[in-house]
Every structure is written in structure tokens, then in C-alpha cells.
Write an enzyme that holds these catalytic residues in place. Structure first.
Site, short mmCIF file in Angstrom:
data_model
loop_
_atom_site.label_atom_id
_atom_site.label_comp_id
_atom_site.label_asym_id
_atom_site.label_seq_id
_atom_site.Cartn_x
_atom_site.Cartn_y
_atom_site.Cartn_z
N VAL A 8 -10.26 110.91 49.28
CA VAL A 8 -10.75 112.24 48.91
C VAL A 8 -11.99 112.51 49.75
CG1 VAL A 8 -11.67 113.69 47.07
CG2 VAL A 8 -9.82 112.06 46.57
N PHE A 10 -15.09 115.26 50.56
CA PHE A 10 -15.85 116.48 50.26
C PHE A 10 -16.34 117.10 51.56
CE2 PHE A 10 -16.17 114.28 46.22
CZ PHE A 10 -16.12 115.31 45.28
N ILE A 15 -16.91 118.69 60.85
CA ILE A 15 -17.06 117.23 60.81
C ILE A 15 -15.99 116.63 59.92
CG2 ILE A 15 -18.50 115.35 59.93
CD1 ILE A 15 -19.55 116.10 62.52
N GLY A 16 -15.77 117.24 58.76
CA GLY A 16 -14.76 116.73 57.84
C GLY A 16 -13.37 116.76 58.42
N ARG A 17 -12.98 117.90 58.99
CA ARG A 17 -11.63 118.04 59.55
C ARG A 17 -11.48 117.31 60.87
NH1 ARG A 17 -12.87 123.29 59.03
NH2 ARG A 17 -12.30 123.74 61.19
N GLY A 18 -12.56 117.34 61.69
CA GLY A 18 -12.41 116.87 63.06
C GLY A 18 -12.85 115.45 63.31
N LYS A 220 -29.30 105.42 66.33
CA LYS A 220 -28.56 106.67 66.50
C LYS A 220 -29.44 107.88 66.20
CE LYS A 220 -25.82 110.18 65.12
NZ LYS A 220 -25.98 111.26 64.15
#
Length: 396
Positions: A8, A10, A15-18, A220
Site C-alpha cells: 500500500v 500513500f 514520486i509515488g507512481r514513477g 545524499k
């Protein structure tokens, strides 16, 4: 298509999709997106697939993300709780300031969980120890609103692992829809100790599991994010449109290098990373953010200046460490000044809030509100005159 693993996530943004969903999808997870944005959730529900295009100097590679579901937690919170309670992993890419708002469903799911292994909880945010922050909100919700006894055997129910992510998602095409263009380079480091002694370490291709995450997070944040933001703020100040245009300006290029020389000095001396390794890392970062194929807009990279000027972030964080060590911070202070000038930028609420703070407070109070520095810290007295200069409208 049956899945043996479920994640799952959020945040239905780029960023979430890619990035996150790409890794999960390619590792055999069914991905359930959760968001409160009606347009994103409706698009995901109506669209059976979308494409992720990786961009590099050697060309592009496009592939398809499919077999996902999407839930709007604004309307179907109970369904979200059920999904998390039966998932292997829950991740987020919502922004550090939103973590408290995505704690309730995870808390309820942890209490409801009946599987014989713990849920892996991993925040994928540009912030130090974001999962620890998320955990604080989750467990406070359990303590205040649910059954406190759930916390007694929390290790059997959930394992929290901090992570460091590194991948540039540039400005997207206006007609992109759900499709995402993303940098080919990536790094996703996750601490592995939380999964020892009965934990179930997620099998996600591309994750680099490490014993000590701190060096990776700080390297980073204080190299990629510091250099990227420095280029953005100087670029915006000098009328550049894209990051690569800013870095092709010799003066800005040299300024960015001076800033990362200071942060590199910190990384080498604090974490024992060799000078050669850090130099190679810096060169790779400069090459990446100078890449014209990314077409990365300076306002996009510079947005949310209050967060980027906060205590543990990309400017104040390394500068504070360096001052504590008695090292120079001249280039970082200059970058802080230019970041403070990122005010009233259309489409960025924080830039307007920054302007209000600077206009409505003394230099001392504004410094405290913006940076979170204690007045006794050695960096505080170096930042106050810079804030005062910006408040007076003095030029660079």
C-alpha cells in the site's frame, strides 16, 4: 493476475507512481495507491496502466505499470485500513509535513493486523529519519485513540525502517496525465536491522539494504539536495529557467561547487568516507543535475523554501555540523541568503509564508522561526545578519 505480495502506497504523485510503484511493480507486488486528491485517484481507477520513461544522456527507456488499484482515503478510510492490515509493505511519498495525516489508517491497520509476520513500514521522503517521524505519529494515535496494549507487542505487528531515496523527477509534460518521466539514475537505501529477529525484509529489487543508514542519508541530502537547491535559488535569482542553464553559467557552477566542497568536508570527516569516493560522488551529482534532457525548472526545485531552510535540512543541517566542528561555512551561508530571497513565487505557498515571516519579525525572531536554530548555537549568530540584510532589501 494473482499476486503473492501486496504493498500500500500513500501518495499518487510523480514520486509515488514513477519511483516507488515502479520498484514495487517490478518486484511482483500488487500496488494499492492511497491519496486524498480526487483527480489522481479517479484517474488511477479509470486508467488500467501508465508509462514510466527513464531519461538519461544515452537515451530513453519506457515501460508500463499496470495491475494496481487506487483508494481515496477521504471517503473510504475503512477500506484503506483493511488493505494495510493485509499488506506486506506500506510506503509513502507525501512530503514530510503530511506524515501526521497518514498516521491514522496505519495505526488502525496495525491494531487490526492478524497475519503472523509484521508489516514493513517505510517512508520514502526527502528527510532524515522520516520513518521514525511517521512511527511517532502512528504510535501516538494508537496510544491516544486505540488500544494501548497494541504497543506491547508492536514488534510482532510492525517493523519501521528508515530509508534514503535519490532520484530526480523533473517537471512533467503538460499533457502527461499519469505518465511519468524520471531520471534513469536511482538509489534507494533502507536500513535492514529493523527486520532482524522475526521481521520480514521486503524483497524489493533495487533496494540496497544497509546496517547504518545515516551516512547514506546525510551524503545524499547534503550533496544531491544541497547542490540541487543551491543551483535552483541562484538560478531563480539570476533569471534562469532550468537547472542545467544555471549550471552552465560558470559563476553559478563554481558557487555550487564551493557549497558541496564544504558539505563534502563534513561527509568525509564525520562518516569516514574517503575523499576519493566523495569526490566521485560529487562529480556524478554535478553531471546528473546538469543534464539538459531533464528540463528541470528552477522554481520546481526551489519550492518549499521554509522546509529547505529548516533545522535538519540541506543548508542549516550541514552548516550547523560544520560550525560545531570549527569548519568554514562561507559558501553555505551565501546559499542560505539566496534561499531567503526565494519569496512570493507564484504557485509556492511557502515562498509567500517566508516573505511574511521576514516582513513581520525581527531578524532574531525570523532566524529562529525559519531555521529552528537555538540562539546558543554558533551558526545562529552567523545567520542573523544575513536575515537582516535580506529584510533590508540589500542586494547580493
Amino acid at each position: 493476475m494473482p499476486f503473492e505480495k501486496k504493498a500500500v502506497h500513500f501518495g499518487g504523485g510523480n514520486i509515488g507512481r514513477g519511483f516507488v510503484a515502479e520498484f514495487l511493480h517490478n518486484s511482483g507486488y500488487e500496488v494499492v495507491f492511497v491519496d486524498v486528491m480526487d483527480t489522481i485517484i479517479e484517474a488511477l481507477q479509470k486508467t488500467p496502466s501508465y508509462t514510466v520513461t527513464e531519461i538519461g544522456e544515452d537515451g530513453e527507456r519506457t515501460f508500463t505499470i499496470d495491475h494496481y488499484r487506487a483508494i481515496n482515503s477521504k471517503y473510504e478510510l475503512d477500506k484503506v485500513v483493511d488493505e494495510i492490515a493485509t499488506a506486506d509493505v506500506v510506503t509513502c511519498a507525501v512530503g514530510p509535513n503530511i506524515l501526521k495525516f497518514v498516521a491514522e489508517p496505519v495505526a488502525k491497520a496495525i491494531e487490526k493486523r492478524t497475519l503472523d509476520y509484521p508489516l514493513a513500514v517505510i517512508a520514502c521522503e526527502n528527510a532524515i529519519n522520516a520513518t521514525t517521524t511517521w512511527r511517532g505519529f502512528i504510535e501516538k494515535y494508537i496510544e491516544d485513540k486505540l488500544n494501548k496494549d497494541t504497543l506491547k507487542d508492536i514488534e510482532k505487528r510492525a517493523r519501521y525502517a528508515n530509508s534514503a531515496i535519490d532520484r530526480i523527477v523533473p517537471q512533467q509534460d503538460a499533457d502527461a496525465g499519469l505518465n511519468v518521466k524520471i531520471e534513469k539514475f536511482f538509489e534507494w537505501c533502507v536500513e535492514q536491522k529493523p527486520f532482524e529477529n522475526g521481521g520480514k525484509k521486503p524483497d524489493i529489487k533495487g533496494i540496497h539494504y544497509v546496517d547504518d543508514l545515516q551516512p547514506y542519508i546525510e551524503r545524499k541530502l547534503f550533496t544531491v539536495n544541497t547542490s540541487h537547491a543551491t543551483a535552483a535559488y541562484y538560478g531563480h535569482n539570476r533569471g534562469k529557467t532550468y537547472i542545467h542553464e544555471a549550471l552552465h553559467d560558470k559563476e553559478i557552477h563554481d558557487i555550487v561547487r564551493d557549497v558541496v566542497k564544504e558539505t563534502a568536508h563534513l561527509i568525509v570527516n564525520k562518516h569516514g568516507i574517503s575523499v576519493e569516493e566523495q569526490d566521485e560522488y560529487v562529480e556524478s551529482i554535478i553531471d546528473r543535475i546538469s543534464n539538459p534532457t531533464l528540463q528541470d525548472n528552477v522554481e520546481r526545485v526551489g519550492r518549499a523554501p521554509l522546509r529547505k531552510l529548516s533545522r535538519n535540512e540541506r543548508f542549516i543541517g550541514p552548516a550547523a555540523h560544520l560550525v560545531e566542528r570549527g569548519d568554514k561555512v562561507d559558501a553555505l551561508l551565501a546559499a542560505i541568503e539566496v534561499a531567503l530571497r526565494f519569496q512570493d513565487v507564484e504557485g509556492d505557498d511557502e515562498s509567500f509564508e517566508l516573505a511574511k515571516i521576514l516582513k513581520g519579525n525581527s531578524a532574531e525572531d525570523a532566524t529562529t522561526k525559519i531555521t529552528g536554530l537555538d540562539k546558543s548555537h554558533g551558526l545562529y549568530e552567523k545567520v542573523v545578519p544575513i536575515v537582516a540584510k535580506v529584510q533590508k532589501g540589500s542586494s547580493l
